[in-house]
Design a protein around this motif. Structure first.
Motif, PDB file in Angstrom:
ATOM      1  N   LYS A  18      19.698  66.317  55.246  1.00 19.23           N
ATOM      2  CA  LYS A  18      18.914  65.082  55.868  1.00 19.23           C
ATOM      3  C   LYS A  18      19.768  63.738  55.441  1.00 19.23           C
ATOM      4  O   LYS A  18      20.830  63.634  54.425  1.00 19.23           O
ATOM      5  CB  LYS A  18      17.847  65.020  55.256  1.00 19.23           C
ATOM      6  CG  LYS A  18      16.711  66.170  55.692  1.00 19.23           C
ATOM      7  CD  LYS A  18      16.711  66.203  57.189  1.00 19.23           C
ATOM      8  CE  LYS A  18      15.588  67.192  57.902  1.00 19.23           C
ATOM      9  NZ  LYS A  18      15.787  67.068  59.277  1.00 19.23           N
ATOM     10  N   GLY A  19      19.478  62.752  55.940  1.00 20.90           N
ATOM     11  CA  GLY A  19      20.117  61.419  55.490  1.00 20.90           C
ATOM     12  C   GLY A  19      19.276  60.544  54.574  1.00 20.90           C
ATOM     13  O   GLY A  19      18.513  61.179  53.924  1.00 20.90           O
ATOM     14  N   LYS A  20      19.869  59.396  54.488  1.00 23.77           N
ATOM     15  CA  LYS A  20      19.124  58.387  53.525  1.00 23.77           C
ATOM     16  C   LYS A  20      17.861  58.381  53.702  1.00 23.77           C
ATOM     17  O   LYS A  20      17.258  57.980  52.491  1.00 23.77           O
ATOM     18  CB  LYS A  20      20.264  57.151  53.724  1.00 23.77           C
ATOM     19  CG  LYS A  20      21.523  57.197  53.350  1.00 23.77           C
ATOM     20  CD  LYS A  20      22.142  55.643  53.373  1.00 23.77           C
ATOM     21  CE  LYS A  20      23.472  55.624  52.399  1.00 23.77           C
ATOM     22  NZ  LYS A  20      24.172  54.327  52.512  1.00 23.77           N
ATOM     23  N   ALA A  21      17.084  58.305  55.092  1.00 26.95           N
ATOM     24  CA  ALA A  21      15.996  57.992  54.984  1.00 26.95           C
ATOM     25  C   ALA A  21      14.872  58.728  54.424  1.00 26.95           C
ATOM     26  O   ALA A  21      14.203  58.507  53.334  1.00 26.95           O
ATOM     27  CB  ALA A  21      15.498  57.766  56.429  1.00 26.95           C
ATOM     28  N   GLU A  22      15.345  60.204  54.459  1.00 27.61           N
ATOM     29  CA  GLU A  22      14.602  61.055  53.622  1.00 27.61           C
ATOM     30  C   GLU A  22      14.869  61.166  52.319  1.00 27.61           C
ATOM     31  O   GLU A  22      13.859  61.345  51.392  1.00 27.61           O
ATOM     32  CB  GLU A  22      14.875  62.592  54.291  1.00 27.61           C
ATOM     33  CG  GLU A  22      14.235  62.708  55.845  1.00 27.61           C
ATOM     34  CD  GLU A  22      15.279  62.121  56.771  1.00 27.61           C
ATOM     35  OE1 GLU A  22      14.947  62.583  57.858  1.00 27.61           O
ATOM     36  OE2 GLU A  22      16.364  61.547  56.279  1.00 27.61           O
ATOM     37  N   ARG A  23      16.074  61.069  51.653  1.00 29.74           N
ATOM     38  CA  ARG A  23      16.630  61.057  50.408  1.00 29.74           C
ATOM     39  C   ARG A  23      15.807  60.125  49.798  1.00 29.74           C
ATOM     40  O   ARG A  23      15.294  60.124  48.754  1.00 29.74           O
ATOM     41  CB  ARG A  23      18.302  61.042  50.493  1.00 29.74           C
ATOM     42  CG  ARG A  23      19.013  62.043  50.678  1.00 29.74           C
ATOM     43  CD  ARG A  23      20.495  61.877  50.286  1.00 29.74           C
ATOM     44  NE  ARG A  23      20.648  61.574  48.925  1.00 29.74           N
ATOM     45  CZ  ARG A  23      21.895  61.488  48.427  1.00 29.74           C
ATOM     46  NH1 ARG A  23      22.875  61.748  49.093  1.00 29.74           N
ATOM     47  NH2 ARG A  23      22.222  61.173  47.201  1.00 29.74           N
ATOM     48  N   ASN A  24      15.823  58.740  50.412  1.00 27.71           N
ATOM     49  CA  ASN A  24      15.350  57.599  49.710  1.00 27.71           C
ATOM     50  C   ASN A  24      13.926  57.789  49.492  1.00 27.71           C
ATOM     51  O   ASN A  24      13.254  57.214  48.517  1.00 27.71           O
ATOM     52  CB  ASN A  24      15.771  56.194  50.333  1.00 27.71           C
ATOM     53  CG  ASN A  24      17.209  55.838  50.289  1.00 27.71           C
ATOM     54  OD1 ASN A  24      17.791  56.354  49.284  1.00 27.71           O
ATOM     55  ND2 ASN A  24      17.619  54.974  50.961  1.00 27.71           N
ATOM     56  N   ALA A  25      12.964  58.317  50.429  1.00 29.24           N
ATOM     57  CA  ALA A  25      11.675  58.450  50.418  1.00 29.24           C
ATOM     58  C   ALA A  25      11.042  59.374  49.293  1.00 29.24           C
ATOM     59  O   ALA A  25      10.603  59.081  48.648  1.00 29.24           O
ATOM     60  CB  ALA A  25      11.207  59.017  51.717  1.00 29.24           C
ATOM     61  N   LEU A  26      12.140  60.288  49.489  1.00 30.87           N
ATOM     62  CA  LEU A  26      11.757  61.472  48.073  1.00 30.87           C
ATOM     63  C   LEU A  26      12.243  61.063  46.860  1.00 30.87           C
ATOM     64  O   LEU A  26      11.560  61.327  45.796  1.00 30.87           O
ATOM     65  CB  LEU A  26      12.174  62.844  48.718  1.00 30.87           C
ATOM     66  CG  LEU A  26      11.471  63.589  49.704  1.00 30.87           C
ATOM     67  CD1 LEU A  26      12.045  64.431  50.459  1.00 30.87           C
ATOM     68  CD2 LEU A  26      10.183  64.179  49.227  1.00 30.87           C
ATOM     69  N   LYS A  27      13.377  60.289  46.910  1.00 33.65           N
ATOM     70  CA  LYS A  27      13.657  59.850  45.629  1.00 33.65           C
ATOM     71  C   LYS A  27      12.634  58.932  44.944  1.00 33.65           C
ATOM     72  O   LYS A  27      12.159  58.746  43.694  1.00 33.65           O
ATOM     73  CB  LYS A  27      15.036  59.178  45.723  1.00 33.65           C
ATOM     74  CG  LYS A  27      15.525  58.358  44.475  1.00 33.65           C
ATOM     75  CD  LYS A  27      16.723  57.708  44.716  1.00 33.65           C
ATOM     76  CE  LYS A  27      17.406  56.978  43.454  1.00 33.65           C
ATOM     77  NZ  LYS A  27      18.843  56.338  43.596  1.00 33.65           N
ATOM     78  N   SER A  28      12.001  57.817  45.806  1.00 37.87           N
ATOM     79  CA  SER A  28      11.130  56.955  45.636  1.00 37.87           C
ATOM     80  C   SER A  28       9.698  57.650  45.097  1.00 37.87           C
ATOM     81  O   SER A  28       9.084  57.399  44.224  1.00 37.87           O
ATOM     82  CB  SER A  28      10.896  55.906  46.661  1.00 37.87           C
ATOM     83  OG  SER A  28       9.830  55.128  46.380  1.00 37.87           O
ATOM     84  N   TYR A  29       9.377  58.390  45.805  1.00 34.97           N
ATOM     85  CA  TYR A  29       8.285  59.495  45.549  1.00 34.97           C
ATOM     86  C   TYR A  29       8.516  60.048  44.047  1.00 34.97           C
ATOM     87  O   TYR A  29       7.401  59.933  43.183  1.00 34.97           O
ATOM     88  CB  TYR A  29       8.049  60.545  46.670  1.00 34.97           C
ATOM     89  CG  TYR A  29       7.116  61.661  46.194  1.00 34.97           C
ATOM     90  CD1 TYR A  29       5.592  61.564  46.174  1.00 34.97           C
ATOM     91  CD2 TYR A  29       7.652  62.851  45.566  1.00 34.97           C
ATOM     92  CE1 TYR A  29       4.621  62.434  46.018  1.00 34.97           C
ATOM     93  CE2 TYR A  29       6.616  63.627  45.123  1.00 34.97           C
ATOM     94  CZ  TYR A  29       5.209  63.660  45.347  1.00 34.97           C
ATOM     95  OH  TYR A  29       4.386  64.476  44.644  1.00 34.97           O
ATOM     96  N   GLY A  30       9.385  60.560  43.843  1.00 30.73           N
ATOM     97  CA  GLY A  30       9.716  61.261  42.494  1.00 30.73           C
ATOM     98  C   GLY A  30       9.596  60.334  41.293  1.00 30.73           C
ATOM     99  O   GLY A  30       9.089  60.671  40.438  1.00 30.73           O
ATOM    100  N   THR A  31      10.426  59.246  41.535  1.00 33.76           N
ATOM    101  CA  THR A  31      10.590  58.239  40.360  1.00 33.76           C
ATOM    102  C   THR A  31       8.897  57.802  40.009  1.00 33.76           C
ATOM    103  O   THR A  31       8.649  57.363  38.980  1.00 33.76           O
ATOM    104  CB  THR A  31      11.417  56.939  41.018  1.00 33.76           C
ATOM    105  OG1 THR A  31      12.365  57.555  41.257  1.00 33.76           O
ATOM    106  CG2 THR A  31      11.342  55.895  39.903  1.00 33.76           C
TER     107      THR A  31
END
Length: 338
Positions: free
Chosen positions: A202-215
Motif C-alpha cells: 500500500k501507499g503513503k496514505a495507508e502507511r501514515n494512517a496506521l503509523k499514526s494509529y500505532g503511535t
C-alpha cells in the motif's frame, strides 16, 4: 492503598481485545510456532530464559496488530507472520533489558528472568532475540519494512537512555516524559502497525494512517500503565503496585503531583524519588498527593486524547472487521484503568 479511577460516563465498558484475537487466531498460531522455533538454540540457557517470558501470558497485542494491519490492507502472503514474530521478539528483548535496567523483581506475575538466571543472561538472551528478529525481517525481503523496524529498535534504545538520563530528577517536565514514552513504547506500536500496509504494497496514505494509529495507541497504552501503577492492582499490572515509585521512575502522575504541589509537598517528592526514601509509608503519602491533585483522572484524560487521535487516524480507511477490532483495542487500552 489503591484508587479506582472510572472513565467518563457513556463509554463502552465491555471493550475487549477478543475481536482482534479471533480475527488473528489462525495467523497467531503460526506466529507462536515460529516464536518457539526461532527462540530455540543449542545453548540451553537461551530457550530457557526466552521461554520463561514468552510463555508468561502476555496478550501479544503488538504482533496481532501487525497481522490485522496486513490483512485489512489485503495482504495474502506469508511475510506478515515473520514480521509479527519479529515485533514480538523486539518487545520481549526490550522487556528483558528493561528488567535489568529497572532492577525489577516481577514481570507478568512471575519472577523476572534476571531474578532466576541473572542480569548477564537476561541481557544476552535479549540480544539473541533481537538478532533473530532482524534475521526474520531480512527473510521477508522488504527494505521498507526492515527500515521501519530497525529504526524503531534504535528509537527504543534512545528512549531507554533518555529515561535513564532523567531518572530520579524531579525537574522532569511533561514534555520530557512524553518524549520518553513516545520512544520507549509508542515507537514499537507504530512500527508494528506500519509494516502491515508496507508488506501489502500500500501507499503513503495507508502507511501514515496506521503509523499514526500505532503511535497514539502506544502513548495511550503507556499513560494508562502509569495510572495503574498508583491506582490499579498487581493482577492488572503483572507487577507490584507502586513499583514505579520504588524504582524512582518519573511518570506523568508524579510530574503532575510535583508541579501542582506545595513547597513542602515538592520537598517530599525530592526526598522520595531523588533520595530513595520510598518505603510503604512514603508510597501511601505519594498516592494521597496524587489523589489530592487529580493526577490520575488528568493522566487518563491525556490518554483519552491520544486514543481519539488513534481513532481519527483509522477513520479514512475502508470499513472492515480488522478496522473495527483495532478501534475496540483503543477502548480496551483506555478502560484498563476503570
Amino acid at each position: 492503598m489503591g484508587v479506582v479511577i472510572s472513565l467518563k460516563e457513556g463509554t463502552d465498558r465491555q471493550a475487549s481485545v477478543k475481536p482482534l484475537v479471533e480475527l488473528t487466531k489462525g495467523d497467531m498460531e503460526r506466529v507462536n510456532q515460529l516464536i518457539l522455533s526461532r527462540a530455540g538454540s543449542d545453548v540451553q540457557m537461551i530457550p530457557e530464559v526466552a521461554n520463561h517470558l514468552i510463555s508468561s501470558g502476555g496478550k501479544r497485542l503488538r504482533p496481532m496488530l501487525t497481522l490485522a494491519s496486513a490483512t485489512m490492507c489485503g495482504y495474502e502472503g506469508e511475510g506478515h507472520i515473520r514480521l509479527a514474530t519479529s515485533v514480538e521478539f523486539m518487545h520481549t528483548a526490550t522487556l528483558l533489558h528493561d528488567d535489568v535496567v529497572d532492577e525489577s523483581d516481577m514481570r507478568r506475575g512471575k519472577s523476572t528472568a534476571r531474578m532466576i538466571w541473572g542480569n548477564q543472561a537476561s541481557v544476552l538472551v535479549g540480544d539473541f532475540l533481537l538478532g533473530q528478529a532482524f534475521k526474520m525481517m531480512v527473510e521477508v525481503g522488504s527494505m521498507d519494512a526492515l527500515d521501519v523496524l530497525s529504526t524503531a529498535a534504535s528509537v527504543i534504545a534512545e528512549g531507554e537512555v533518555l529515561q535513564l538520563s532523567i531518572a530520579k530528577n524531579m525537574e522532569t517536565t511533561e514534555d520530557d516524559y512524553l518524549a520518553v514514552i513516545r520512544a520507549k513504547t509508542a515507537a514499537l506500536f507504530s512500527a508494528a502497525c506500519e509494516v502491515g500496509p508496507i508488506v501489502a504494497g500500500k501507499g503513503k496514505a495507508e502507511r501514515n494512517a496506521l503509523k499514526s494509529y500505532g503511535t497514539n495507541l502506544g502513548l495511550a497504552f503507556q499513560l494508562i500503565d502509569d495510572v495503574l501503577d498508583y491506582g490499579g492492582s498487581a493482577k492488572d499490572l503483572g507487577k507490584n503496585v507502586g513499583d514505579d515509585f520504588r524504582e524512582g521512575k518519573i511518570t506523568l502522575p508524579v510530574v503532575l503531583a510535583f508541579r501542582r504541589g506545595t513547597a513542602q509537598e515538592r520537598e517530599f517528592w525530592r526526598e522520595a524519588i531523588e533520595e530513595g526514601r520510598n518505603d510503604d509509608a512514603a508510597l501511601e503519602k505519594a498516592m494521597a498527593l496524587i489523589t489530592k491533585h487529580d493526577c490520575l483522572p488528568d493522566t487518563i484524560a491525556r490518554a483519552e486524547h491520544y486514543g481519539s487521535i488513534a481513532r481519527d487516524a483509522l477513520a479514512p480507511l475502508p470499513d472492515s472487521p480488522e478496522k473495527d477490532a483495532m478501534l475496540e483495542v483503543i477502548a480496551f487500552c483506555l478502560h484498563r484503568a476503570n
